[in-house]
Scaffold this motif. Structure first.
Motif, short mmCIF file in Angstrom:
data_model
loop_
_atom_site.label_atom_id
_atom_site.label_comp_id
_atom_site.label_asym_id
_atom_site.label_seq_id
_atom_site.Cartn_x
_atom_site.Cartn_y
_atom_site.Cartn_z
N TYR A 1 7.26 8.05 -1.35
CA TYR A 1 6.28 8.70 -0.48
C TYR A 1 6.04 10.10 -1.05
O TYR A 1 6.76 11.04 -0.74
N GLY A 2 5.04 10.22 -1.89
CA GLY A 2 4.77 11.51 -2.51
C GLY A 2 5.86 11.88 -3.50
O GLY A 2 6.59 11.03 -4.03
N ASP A 3 5.99 13.19 -3.74
CA ASP A 3 6.91 13.69 -4.77
C ASP A 3 8.28 14.06 -4.24
O ASP A 3 9.18 14.37 -5.03
N ALA A 4 8.47 14.02 -2.92
CA ALA A 4 9.71 14.57 -2.36
C ALA A 4 10.59 13.56 -1.64
O ALA A 4 11.77 13.84 -1.42
N PHE A 5 10.06 12.38 -1.26
CA PHE A 5 10.84 11.46 -0.44
C PHE A 5 10.65 10.03 -0.89
O PHE A 5 9.57 9.64 -1.36
N GLY A 6 11.70 9.24 -0.76
CA GLY A 6 11.63 7.81 -1.06
C GLY A 6 12.58 7.03 -0.17
O GLY A 6 13.48 7.61 0.45
N PHE A 7 12.37 5.72 -0.11
CA PHE A 7 13.19 4.87 0.76
C PHE A 7 13.50 3.56 0.06
O PHE A 7 12.62 2.94 -0.53
N ILE A 8 14.77 3.16 0.14
CA ILE A 8 15.24 1.94 -0.50
C ILE A 8 15.33 0.81 0.53
O ILE A 8 15.79 1.01 1.66
N GLY A 9 14.91 -0.36 0.15
CA GLY A 9 15.02 -1.53 1.01
C GLY A 9 14.96 -2.82 0.21
O GLY A 9 14.90 -2.80 -1.02
N PHE A 10 14.96 -3.94 0.91
CA PHE A 10 14.84 -5.26 0.27
C PHE A 10 15.81 -5.45 -0.90
O PHE A 10 15.45 -6.06 -1.92
N TRP B 1 19.48 -1.97 -9.12
CA TRP B 1 19.70 -0.73 -8.39
C TRP B 1 19.49 0.48 -9.31
O TRP B 1 18.84 1.45 -8.91
N SER B 2 19.98 0.41 -10.52
CA SER B 2 19.82 1.52 -11.47
C SER B 2 18.36 1.76 -11.78
O SER B 2 17.92 2.92 -11.88
N HIS B 3 17.59 0.69 -11.92
CA HIS B 3 16.15 0.86 -12.15
C HIS B 3 15.49 1.54 -10.95
O HIS B 3 14.62 2.40 -11.12
N ALA B 4 15.89 1.14 -9.75
CA ALA B 4 15.31 1.73 -8.55
C ALA B 4 15.63 3.22 -8.46
O ALA B 4 14.75 4.03 -8.12
N MET B 5 16.86 3.59 -8.75
CA MET B 5 17.26 4.99 -8.69
C MET B 5 16.53 5.83 -9.73
O MET B 5 16.11 6.97 -9.47
N ALA C 1 0.82 -1.21 0.00
CA ALA C 1 0.00 0.00 0.00
C ALA C 1 0.86 1.27 0.00
O ALA C 1 0.43 2.31 -0.49
N ALA C 2 2.08 1.17 0.55
CA ALA C 2 2.95 2.34 0.59
C ALA C 2 3.29 2.83 -0.81
O ALA C 2 3.37 4.03 -1.06
N ASP C 3 3.49 1.90 -1.74
CA ASP C 3 3.77 2.23 -3.14
C ASP C 3 3.55 0.98 -3.98
O ASP C 3 4.44 0.13 -4.07
N PRO C 4 2.39 0.83 -4.61
CA PRO C 4 2.06 -0.40 -5.33
C PRO C 4 3.00 -0.75 -6.48
O PRO C 4 3.03 -1.91 -6.91
N THR C 5 3.76 0.21 -6.98
CA THR C 5 4.70 -0.08 -8.07
C THR C 5 6.15 0.06 -7.63
O THR C 5 7.06 0.08 -8.47
N GLY C 6 6.38 0.11 -6.31
CA GLY C 6 7.72 0.37 -5.81
C GLY C 6 8.53 -0.86 -5.41
O GLY C 6 9.63 -0.72 -4.88
N PHE C 7 8.00 -2.06 -5.70
CA PHE C 7 8.73 -3.28 -5.39
C PHE C 7 9.12 -3.96 -6.70
O PHE C 7 8.25 -4.33 -7.49
N LEU C 8 10.41 -4.09 -6.94
CA LEU C 8 10.92 -4.54 -8.23
C LEU C 8 11.56 -5.91 -8.13
O LEU C 8 12.17 -6.26 -7.11
N ALA C 9 11.45 -6.66 -9.21
CA ALA C 9 12.09 -7.97 -9.30
C ALA C 9 12.93 -8.01 -10.57
O ALA C 9 12.54 -7.47 -11.61
N ILE D 1 14.33 -5.52 -5.07
CA ILE D 1 14.65 -4.27 -4.38
C ILE D 1 13.34 -3.52 -4.20
O ILE D 1 12.41 -3.68 -5.01
N SER D 2 13.22 -2.74 -3.14
CA SER D 2 12.07 -1.86 -3.00
C SER D 2 12.54 -0.41 -3.12
O SER D 2 13.58 -0.04 -2.58
N ALA D 3 11.78 0.36 -3.86
CA ALA D 3 12.05 1.78 -4.05
C ALA D 3 10.71 2.49 -3.81
O ALA D 3 9.99 2.82 -4.75
N VAL D 4 10.40 2.67 -2.55
CA VAL D 4 9.08 3.18 -2.16
C VAL D 4 9.06 4.70 -2.22
O VAL D 4 9.86 5.37 -1.56
#
Length: 283
Positions: A63-72, A89-93, A39-47, A58-61
């Motif tokens: 949060y709105g237009d100004a902040f994001g968080f990398i995990g997994f 990683w390049s795709h996430a960035m 729910a945090a970002d439905p398209t932010g989890f990549l395989a 990798i997750s690249a969540v």
């Protein structure tokens, strides 16, 4: 020759995949973290896939237009050292764009992230131990429920760099059997809240936000008291000495650490009121 890696978003029914991979890495995720994460970002989890076989995640969540968080950021052992991590990683960035980005890194990887513009800001220390607490009979404690959610949502915005309403609705959901939450309400004002959830091993408390050390102590006892005799885990930010003292008071021992890193200006958060971070994976 290294095979071509195809990167795609994970579907909602695949959100268990990075959680299972994290479990195999010993990261001890929550049993019902998936819905809130998605729910945090439905398209932010990549395989990443090779010939239809999943290689890494990798997750690249965002949060709105100004902040994001990398995990997994996990690659299956048999596919490591082939450059596949750099590709996902390049795709996430790229997905993150120009946002301020945060992540939690183990010490050994801080140099690698620094090469991508991330700077270490402080340590988070994971503490764990058996709960010896009883939930206090305090009229200022209220179990989290839908009636309290607007106040929790507004209070949470003080402690996180961006709104995360969709995530919080599920993270604090009282209908889940594996988690409980409490708010501290005094004179009609919410002055702290926390959530405890069942994990692969034991129970994690997070977040734990409070206006004062005394409120944090009351909330901790309320949460840990729900699972007395079981292992509880609290991820404490080192810049808050009160959080470290809270862990010590209840005989939780340090067992793991990460470094919070940011690419971009460091968010101005009230660190002295953050006693437990929400999750290493999503911030």
């Amino acid at each position: 020759m290294t095979a071509q890696l195809k990167v795609r978003p994970l579907r909602q029914d695949e959100i268990h995949i990075p959680i299972e991979m994290a479990k195999e890495e010993g990261w001890n995720p929550g049993l019902e973290d998936g819905p809130a994460f998605h729910a945090a970002d439905p398209t932010g989890f990549l395989a990443g896939e090779i010939d239809g076989k999943l290689v890494n995640v990798i997750s690249a969540v965002r949060y709105g237009d100004a902040f994001g968080f990398i995990g997994f950021y996990i690659c299956k052992p048999e596919f490591r050292a082939h450059g596949y991590g750099h590709r996902i990683w390049s795709h996430a960035m790229t997905y993150m764009g120009s946002r301020l980005i945060g992540l939690d890194a183990v010490k050994e990887q801080t140099g690698s992230y620094a090469e991508h513009g991330f700077k270490p800001v402080y340590r988070n220390v994971r503490h764990a131990g058996l709960s010896l607490c009883d939930t206090p009979m305090d009229p200022r404690l209220a179990q989290l429920g839908q009636g309290l959610f607007p106040a929790v949502r507004d209070y949470d915005q003080t402690f996180f760099p961006a709104p995360r309403t969709g995530f919080l609705q599920l993270w604090t959901a009282p209908m889940l059997e594996t988690r409980r939450g409490f708010a501290f309400v005094e004179d009609g004002s919410l002055k702290g809240y926390g959530v405890i959830r069942q994990c692969a091993e034991g129970y994690k408390i997070g977040p734990l936000f409070a206006d004062t050390p005394a409120i944090a102590d009351t909330l901790f006892r309320a949460l840990a008291g729900q699972v007395k005799g079981q292992m509880v885990v609290l991820d404490t930010p080192e810049p808050n000495p009160g959080a470290l003292l809270l862990a010590e008071k209840y005989e939780l021992s340090p067992e793991f650490e990460t470094f919070r890193m940011y690419r971009g200006p460091v968010p101005d958060l009230p660190m002295d009121q953050i006693y437990g971070i929400t999750t290493f994976e999503l911030g």
